[in-house]
Motif scaffolding. Structure first.
Motif, mmCIF file in Angstrom:
data_model
loop_
_atom_site.group_PDB
_atom_site.id
_atom_site.type_symbol
_atom_site.label_atom_id
_atom_site.label_comp_id
_atom_site.label_asym_id
_atom_site.label_seq_id
_atom_site.Cartn_x
_atom_site.Cartn_y
_atom_site.Cartn_z
ATOM 1 N N TRP A 224 -14.409 -62.407 38.590
ATOM 2 C CA TRP A 224 -13.756 -61.942 37.372
ATOM 3 C C TRP A 224 -13.254 -60.532 37.643
ATOM 4 O O TRP A 224 -13.865 -59.797 38.431
ATOM 5 N N GLU A 227 -11.895 -54.822 35.887
ATOM 6 C CA GLU A 227 -11.463 -54.181 34.644
ATOM 7 C C GLU A 227 -12.026 -54.914 33.433
ATOM 8 O O GLU A 227 -12.411 -54.281 32.437
ATOM 9 N N ARG A 228 -12.114 -56.231 33.513
ATOM 10 C CA ARG A 228 -12.724 -56.977 32.402
ATOM 11 C C ARG A 228 -14.234 -56.777 32.386
ATOM 12 O O ARG A 228 -14.847 -56.719 31.318
ATOM 13 N N PHE A 229 -14.844 -56.681 33.558
ATOM 14 C CA PHE A 229 -16.269 -56.324 33.588
ATOM 15 C C PHE A 229 -16.481 -54.987 32.874
ATOM 16 O O PHE A 229 -17.442 -54.823 32.107
ATOM 17 N N ALA A 231 -14.613 -53.608 30.534
ATOM 18 C CA ALA A 231 -14.429 -53.770 29.096
ATOM 19 C C ALA A 231 -15.669 -54.403 28.459
ATOM 20 O O ALA A 231 -16.118 -53.985 27.386
ATOM 21 N N ALA A 232 -16.223 -55.399 29.126
ATOM 22 C CA ALA A 232 -17.453 -56.012 28.615
ATOM 23 C C ALA A 232 -18.602 -55.009 28.643
ATOM 24 O O ALA A 232 -19.411 -54.941 27.701
ATOM 25 N N ALA A 258 -15.812 -51.503 37.781
ATOM 26 C CA ALA A 258 -16.523 -52.228 36.726
ATOM 27 C C ALA A 258 -17.334 -51.307 35.829
ATOM 28 O O ALA A 258 -17.738 -51.705 34.731
ATOM 29 N N PRO A 353 -13.249 -60.305 27.475
ATOM 30 C CA PRO A 353 -14.514 -59.567 27.564
ATOM 31 C C PRO A 353 -15.373 -59.697 26.320
ATOM 32 O O PRO A 353 -16.608 -59.667 26.407
ATOM 33 N N GLU A 354 -14.748 -59.869 25.172
ATOM 34 C CA GLU A 354 -15.522 -60.004 23.935
ATOM 35 C C GLU A 354 -16.442 -61.216 23.959
ATOM 36 O O GLU A 354 -17.524 -61.194 23.373
ATOM 37 N N VAL A 356 -18.027 -62.283 26.548
ATOM 38 C CA VAL A 356 -19.193 -61.884 27.334
ATOM 39 C C VAL A 356 -20.139 -61.043 26.487
ATOM 40 O O VAL A 356 -21.357 -61.249 26.494
#
Length: 366
Positions: A224, A227-229, A231-232, A258, A353-354, A356
């Motif tokens: 994944w 950047e999404r890590f 955000a999560a 991350a 990310p939301e 997660v």
């Protein structure tokens, strides 16, 4: 037209086609003194053999049980109490093609010598549905191991003395190994994963409650986006957890990206061996990981898992089952692709990310 069966091929009409070579019967596990289990894969694959090793330990109480592992997978051996030793080798049948290595007429000769010196009574070759047991079985035959157990759809001669009918392709890897052993007289003692965290593992743990985030994986197609890590991680931190972002020294860039903007994030880069990581994960309220060894490690130490599962494999073959878990992915027409690098836009990991953050809030230990 119908073709005659290959000489020695199993009769598909028999009650247990291909189960044993004629006259072999079940091995006498109780009389054995040294047994080799072959699983030269990654850390997660070794951890998923623990239920099979548990069953084998009970069936062969007098035997030393040893594991043939890859350099990567061998890191899990100290956590597996059922093992007495590990043989580490980069076996030819698990390596990616390399022009120089391809010229070696006998790339496993040293391994054959090593196994022969140990005088094993039996070898159990464990594979995923897409792997063949025959190269490993041939090496074990050359090493003089008299009992050689494995499962396969395709015929491979007499390299296996106990050729088990192939379990269903979509079965979980834990169940696949247990079914192979059950076919040769080794009953299951349960499918739960469990490893032992050494008392001296000594991982640095933050004060208070925390969630471990591990953005790495064995290949880019399983990751994944960092950047999404991040955000999560920001969302998880906003709910009151300390976020610990961890990875190997080679994953330093992933870890940094991350952790970007995550309030109070703790970065652990290249500081932990697998025992230390197990200790860290065991103290966490949850872990957020890709389809990687970290998911199986969390499953084995009792920590809830939120897993970003790429379309490289089938979820049902690898998903955590011992602990509360949510596996997040998007079905795609190209899955399972088993690619090292996604040739498209990673649609299988287009996860907000939301989702997660919500999953962590549902699963995290009270």
């Amino acid at each position: 037209m119908d073709l005659p069966a290959h000489p020695g091929a199993p009769d598909p009409g028999s009650p247990h086609p291909g189960n044993h070579r004629p006259g072999s019967g079940d091995p006498d596990w109780s009389a054995m003194t040294r047994v080799l289990v072959v699983r030269p894969d990654n850390v997660g694959d070794v951890i998923m053999t623990v239920p099979a090793l548990r069953a084998l330990r009970a069936a062969a109480p007098r035997a030393r049980i040893e594991l043939l592992a890859s350099p990567a997978g061998a890191a899990a051996a100290p956590l597996v109490g059922e093992l007495d030793d590990v043989v580490v080798a980069s076996v030819s049948w698990q390596r990616l093609p390399n022009a120089a290595e391809a010229l070696d007429p006998d790339p496993d000769a040293d391994l054959v010598d090593t196994l022969a010196e140990r005088h094993y009574d039996a070898a159990v070759v464990l594979t995923s549905f897409s792997q063949s047991p025959w190269p490993a079985a041939a090496v074990c035959r050359r090493a003089g191991i008299p009992v050689r157990v494995g499962t396969s759809k395709e015929f491979g001669g007499d390299a296996l003395t106990h050729w088990v009918p192939a379990p269903p392709d979509d079965g979980h890897q834990v169940d696949r190994a247990l079914l192979v052993l059950a076919a040769v007289g080794v009953p299951s003692l349960g499918a739960d994963l469990a490893v032992t965290v050494p008392a001296d593992a000594g991982a640095p743990r933050p004060a208070g409650r925390y969630v471990v985030v591990a953005p790495g994986a064995s290949c880019p197609s399983r990751r994944w986006s960092p950047e999404r890590f991040a955000a999560a991680g920001r969302g998880i931190a906003g709910l009151g957890w300390t976020v610990v972002v961890t990875g190997t020294a080679k994953e330093a860039d992933l870890v940094e990206r991350a952790a970007e903007g995550v309030d109070g994030a703790v970065r652990l880069v290249g500081e932990l061996d697998l025992a230390g990581l197990a200790d860290l994960v065991a103290g966490a309220d949850a872990v957020v990981v890709n389809n990687s060894g970290g998911a199986h490690l969390a499953d084995a130490v009792g920590t809830p898992v939120v897993e970003l599962f790429a379309g490289t494999e089938e979820v049902g073959q690898y998903a955590p089952r011992t602990v509360p878990a949510e596996v997040l992915n998007r079905p795609t027409t190209c899955s399972p692709c088993r690619q090292l690098v996604c040739p498209f836009d990673h649609e299988c990991l287009d996860i907000a990310p939301e989702r997660v953050v919500d999953a962590v809030a549902r699963l995290a230990r009270a």
